[in-house]
Design an enzyme around this catalytic site. Structure first.
Site, mmCIF file in Angstrom:
data_model
loop_
_atom_site.group_PDB
_atom_site.id
_atom_site.type_symbol
_atom_site.label_atom_id
_atom_site.label_comp_id
_atom_site.label_asym_id
_atom_site.label_seq_id
_atom_site.Cartn_x
_atom_site.Cartn_y
_atom_site.Cartn_z
ATOM 1 N N ASP A 26 0.837 -1.202 0.000
ATOM 2 C CA ASP A 26 0.000 0.000 0.000
ATOM 3 C C ASP A 26 0.865 1.244 0.000
ATOM 4 O OD1 ASP A 26 -2.683 -1.034 0.086
ATOM 5 O OD2 ASP A 26 -2.203 -1.800 2.080
ATOM 6 N N ASP A 166 -9.930 -5.431 -0.379
ATOM 7 C CA ASP A 166 -8.861 -4.888 0.472
ATOM 8 C C ASP A 166 -9.482 -4.091 1.617
ATOM 9 O OD1 ASP A 166 -6.529 -3.829 1.474
ATOM 10 O OD2 ASP A 166 -6.004 -2.688 -0.326
HETATM 11 ZN ZN ZN Z 1 -4.230 -2.042 -0.473
#
Ligand code: ZN
Length: 206
Positions: A26, A166
């Site tokens: 991320d 996610d």
């Molecule tokens: Zn992510």
């Protein structure tokens, strides 16, 4: 990897290498989302020890500027937010031209239908099941319906576009997500805060 132990990154990476299928990274810029996560030095360090493909999730403004550099780290999948660009098609093309699978991401408050014009160009869609920007948030229950709507459209058009989920994924919801039509599940805190990451991952794979 946002939920990994950054003082012992190789141990966290080892858990992914041994028990999971993909490294999900991320990337936050402090502009598109309020938070800042990590950048190229960390991605490159993980690349050196990763035995699984790296999936880079860009939560950044102007993602097109950074596609080539992330592809050069060896990433196999790169996604960016529909909300971050004016026209996603050239960015999806740029990702594919750099040899990666291209993904488009939306936050939970964006209608799934907003992705429909771009489905043909996407190797995968990443549906956020929490709001992008912070780890450890609670899973949003609407996600199941959003997966079903998206999956139905993908099937109706005969596409192979995969659906990735996610945010707040854990053994408590993994099976329901897969039944709704999810192909890839991203889990962070559930795995790295678990006393037995191997068992937690295996529970989600059932
Ligand atoms: Zn992510």
């Amino acid at each position: 990897m946002l939920a990994a132990d950054f003082l012992h990154l190789s141990e966290s990476a080892d858990i992914v290498n041994r028990y999971a299928d993909i490294f999900h990274l991320d990337i936050m810029d402090g502009r598109f989302v309020p938070n800042i996560s990590f950048g190229f030095p960390v991605v490159e360090a993980i690349a050196k020890i990763a035995k699984r493909p790296m999936d880079v999730h860009l939560m950044i403004q102007h993602p097109q500027v950074y596609i080539e550099r992330f592809a050069a780290t060896g990433a196999k999948m790169i996604s960016f937010h529909l909300e971050a660009v004016h026209d996603p098609e050239p960015v999806l093309g740029l990702i594919k031209n750099n040899g990666c699978k291209a993904g488009l991401v939306i936050n939970p408050d964006k209608p799934v239908e907003s992705l429909f014009p771009y489905l043909e160009e996407c190797d995968y869609i990443l549906l956020m099941s929490v709001f992008a920007g912070f780890g450890g948030q609670k899973f949003i229950e609407d996600t199941y319906d959003r997966i079903r709507i998206l999956k139905a459209e993908i099937v109706r058009r005969g596409l192979k576009t995969q659906i990735e989920i996610d945010g707040g994924v854990s053994p408590a919801n993994a099976k329901l997500l897969a039944e709704a039509g999810a192909d890839i599940l991203v889990a962070g805190s559930a795995v790295f805060k678990s006393e037995n990451p191997r068992e937690t991952i295996n529970q989600m794979k059932l």
